[in-house]
Write an enzyme that holds these catalytic residues in place. Structure first.
Site, short mmCIF file in Angstrom:
data_model
loop_
_atom_site.label_atom_id
_atom_site.label_comp_id
_atom_site.label_asym_id
_atom_site.label_seq_id
_atom_site.Cartn_x
_atom_site.Cartn_y
_atom_site.Cartn_z
N ILE A 536 -12.05 21.61 -15.63
CA ILE A 536 -11.85 20.66 -14.55
C ILE A 536 -12.65 19.40 -14.83
O ILE A 536 -13.53 19.38 -15.69
CB ILE A 536 -12.26 21.26 -13.19
CG1 ILE A 536 -13.75 21.60 -13.19
CG2 ILE A 536 -11.40 22.47 -12.84
CD1 ILE A 536 -14.27 22.09 -11.87
N CYS A 537 -12.33 18.35 -14.10
CA CYS A 537 -13.08 17.10 -14.21
C CYS A 537 -14.48 17.32 -13.65
O CYS A 537 -14.65 17.80 -12.53
CB CYS A 537 -12.37 15.98 -13.46
SG CYS A 537 -13.27 14.41 -13.44
#
Length: 663
Positions: A536-537
């Site tokens: 994920i970011c």
């Protein structure tokens, strides 16, 4: 215990108000004109008025006594007032005794009192009055020796013993002399008390100055005397007396216009001395504080008073009034001119209060728009206050243009009112954008850019208006009346509202342009790289359907990384500097070195990544910081536990420069 402390605080203020009133009276009293009136009257032959210099010295002695009464400790001040009350009670006892003897002489009745009802009534009334006086004196002085205060009961005792009326007159004089001797003995026995108090106070002041310094001494006296509350109470007493004196001499009710004129003239009458002007300054400060506190309470309820560090608001408005009053010579004007000038100054103060209200409401309204709070009552309060701040400044500017001739100060008021309305309009526009985004299924792209453009438009208009105000002020200074204070105000206004705002705006623009160029220079991750990365970011903690790759092989959303680069030019994970390859010496056009294929895709840091809105970029203002909130970045945030997975690979030292290839 709390009630006792509150009572002591009230007494600490109430007992010092008369000393300030005495200072105010002494300032108003013109000794020279007073003696000129005496010379033209029949009192010129009075020996008391023959020595003018003695009266002048007594005038200065009055100042000294007032300052001493103002700075006395509370315990000694209470004791002094108790002595004063005792003296008044003794004088009341003397008056009761004298009136009784005079009534008996007028009646000329020397027989038994029980045979004459009127004589009995006079005796009973005088006896009750003397008993009350003696009891009160005994209680005030905290002594059981009530006979010390009962000398004025001797004429009553003599009348009860059927002493002739001529002898009762002599007994009354003896009682008066005896009471006077008691007072003189008391004063003589306490003659060295003021000297001892002054000596101990001087010793204590010297010790405090040696240990803590003059600033600590001033702050201690400021807190002990409660100077703001003291001057506010003094001014309110003056204002109440002025209103009472007006209505006590008027039989017919005044019209609404007359009441407004009465209000302004009463305020003008109550700021004719430096002491009353300070009282008005502190009163305005407390009124502004009350308005701003009510504003926060209206928006947030009782939560507004929890951990609120900004409860010292209101001093800005008071200082503004003081500076304008000193610059315009307010206390030296006639009452009518003072009332007119005071109305303009109060308009400036109101404009400042409206701006402070907007500073309170702006972050609350934007946070409410970005949150998921569905409470209609909270949204109604926020929007209604914004609508008030939108309409009222514009209406005030319109009324000023209708009733006043334009000058520099009125232009400042009008410009401030217009800017307040424009800023509220921008806040409402961003709030509407947040609400629209809330009802959409997907976030609005480039929301931060829209917010930046809205804020930038407002800042540009604010800069233009400030520039126009400076130009008008300079032209008025050159072609009109030149003053040092006016030139200083124009210089300060030019520095803070023109030069610094221009610098901050230009710096913000350069930061955003540099961030956009850096994002464009980064390679976009392919679908295969995203599947292989499978993370994920690290900024918004959302899944990545598209991402950009930094030279240190970290994946981020392009929008999230751009917001981060608005604040600082380092990688959010490893904190290496991201710079264009053209900015680094010795690299030329060679490609930037890439880590090995098996390099880690994410690095576990001891410090978690800071959000991009952790530090507001210069010039963007409060609204942009609110717009770049975590609610905008993350609309359904995932767990923070998966922010970074431990990986194997070379560590990049913090501070190392990671070149970014030019697009």
């Amino acid at each position: 215990m709390a009630a006792k402390e509150k009572l002591e605080a009230v007494l600490n203020v109430a007992l010092r108000v008369p000393s300030i009133m005495l200072l105010d009276v002494l300032y108003r009293w013109d000794v020279s004109s007073f003696f000129q009136q005496i010379q033209r009257s029949s009192l010129n032959n009075n020996p008391l008025f023959q020595y003018k210099y003695l009266a002048l010295n007594m005038h200065y002695v009055g100042y000294i006594l007032s300052v001493v009464l103002l700075t006395l400790p509370r315990q000694h001040l209470v004791q002094l007032y108790l002595y004063f009350v005792t003296a008044l009670l003794l004088y009341a006892g003397h008056q009761i005794s004298r009136d009784y003897v005079r009534s008996e002489l007028e009646s000329a009745y020397e027989g038994p009192m029980y045979l004459e009802p009127l004589s009995m009534n006079r005796f009973t009334t005088a006896l009750i009055g003397q008993l009350v006086v003696c009891t009160l004196c005994s209680c005030v002085m905290k002594t059981k020796q009530i006979w010390l205060f009962s000398a004025h009961m001797l004429p009553l005792l003599a009348r009860l013993c059927l002493v002739p009326l001529e002898t009762i007159v002599i007994i009354n004089k003896f009682a008066m002399i005896f009471t006077g001797l008691e007072v003189l003995y008391f004063l003589g026995s306490n003659l060295l008390v003021p000297y001892n108090l002054a000596k101990s106070a001087y010793r204590e002041l010297v010790q405090v100055v040696e240990v803590y310094g003059l600033l600590a001494l001033g702050m201690s006296l400021w807190n002990q005397l409660v100077v703001p509350v003291l001057f506010m109470v003094f001014w309110l007493v003056l204002f109440a007396l002025q209103i009472y004196s007006y209505f006590s001499t008027r039989d017919q009710p005044a019209s609404r216009e007359r009441l407004l004129f009465l209000f302004l003239t009463s305020i003008a009458e109550c700021c004719s001395t430096p002491y009353s002007l300070l009282g008005l300054v502190f009163t305005v400060s407390f009124v502004a504080l009350g308005v701003l506190t009510l504003c926060k309470f209206y928006l947030q309820g009782y939560r507004a008073f929890m951990n609120d560090p900004a409860m010292n608001r209101g001093m800005t408005e008071g200082v503004t009034l003081l500076i304008l009053a000193v610059q315009t010579g307010l206390i030296e004007l006639q009452v009518v001119h003072r009332a007119f000038l005071l109305s303009i100054i109060l308009f400036i103060v109101v404009a400042s209060i409206l701006q402070s209200m907007l500073e309170i409401a702006d972050p609350i309204v934007l946070a409410l728009g970005a949150s998921r709070d569905k409470s209609l009552w909270k949204h109604f309060r926020a929007v209604s206050l914004c609508l008030f701040l939108l309409v009222f400044p514009a209406y005030m500017a319109y009324m000023i243009c209708q009733f006043f001739h334009m000058d520099f100060w009125l232009l400042i008021i009008i410009s401030s009112s217009i800017l307040t309305s424009l800023q509220v309009l921008g806040t409402l526009f961003i709030y509407v954008l947040f609400m629209v985004e809330e009802f959409r299924k997907e976030p609005v792209e480039n929301m931060d850019d829209v917010i930046y453009y809205v804020n930038g438009t407002y800042r540009l208009l604010e800069f233009v208006v400030a520039l126009c105000v400076v130009a008008y002020g300079v032209s008025e200074t050159i072609f009109g009346e030149w003053t040092v204070m006016g030139s200083m105000i124009i210089f300060i206004h030019s520095y803070y509202n023109v030069w610094l705002r221009a610098q901050l705006g230009w710096k913000s623009f350069l930061l955003r342009r540099d961030a956009v160029n850096k994002i464009k220079s980064l390679p976009v991750a392919t679908q295969e790289q995203l599947e292989k990365h499978n993370d994920i970011c690290a900024i918004c903690y959302q899944d990545m359907k598209s991402a950009v790759i930094t030279p240190c092989s970290h994946f981020f959303h392009a929008g999230c990384l751009k917001k981060w680069l608005y604040v600082q030019d380092t990688c959010p994970l490893c904190h290496c500097h991201l710079k264009n390859s053209s900015q680094l010496p010795g690299l030329g056009t060679e490609a930037a070195p890439q880590p090995p294929a098996g390099a880690e895709q994410n690095i576990v840091l001891q410090e978690g990544p800071e959000p991009p809105d952790h530090e507001s970029p210069p010039g963007t203002g409060t609204q942009e910081g609110s717009g770049d909130s975590s609610e905008h970045i993350n609309r359904g945030s995932a767990s923070q536990e998966g922010a970074a997975d431990a990986g194997e690979g070379p560590q990049i030292p913090e501070g190392e420069v990671c070149p970014v290839e030019s697009a």
